[in-house]
Design an enzyme around this catalytic site. Sequence first.
Site, PDB file in Angstrom:
ATOM      1  CG  ASP A  36      -2.196   0.789   0.990  1.00  8.54           C
ATOM      2  OD1 ASP A  36      -3.244   0.152   0.803  1.00  8.54           O
ATOM      3  OD2 ASP A  36      -2.145   2.045   0.971  1.00  8.54           O
ATOM      4  CE1 TYR A 160     -12.851   2.615  -9.243  1.00  8.70           C
ATOM      5  CE2 TYR A 160     -15.074   2.112  -9.982  1.00  8.70           C
ATOM      6  CZ  TYR A 160     -13.972   1.801  -9.211  1.00  8.70           C
ATOM      7  OH  TYR A 160     -13.987   0.679  -8.423  1.00  8.70           O
TER       8      TYR A 160
END
Length: 182
Positions: A36, A160
Amino acid sequence: MDVKNQSVVITGGASGLGAGAAGLFVEKGAKVALFDRNLELAEEVAGQLNCAAFQCDVADEASVLAALEQATGANGAPRIFINCAGIDITGRIATRGGGPQPLAALGSQIAVNLTGTFNICRLGADLVRQLAPVDGEEQGVMVNVASAAGLDGPRGQTAYAATKAAVIGMTLPMARDLAAYG
């Protein structure tokens, strides 16, 4: 593939689907590495789950290679990759009086959602293809998380939806490319 004692990399592992998937893999006895950008949050989740966490920008080759090296050192060479890293910058493409959506919103989502997924897959697949098969056949597993928005995106998610449609579009040909390696 039986995941017990297998090394697993989960991108976007500090939250959402990534953290949820990590919990399931840990329960099944896998050795999990969370990748991450937010290392602090990833380390917090990893501490709760008793797994490893490494900072990684999935869209950056050097960052992915460094994180893969760290994960391999901690858990052995990964055989399972779960690509959950993703961002959603909502906004209509144009609005009355508001002007067009900033082009940077598309670029950011392409970088993480599409380029990042492709980057992890290509580098991970190269690593996995060098490993001996498990149980005579399987060498590894890759799961790319897309979205229903990639097939039928709602208002405000044009960029998106485009990136998730691209992930959907690349996954089957990728599977065909990698089938020979198990």
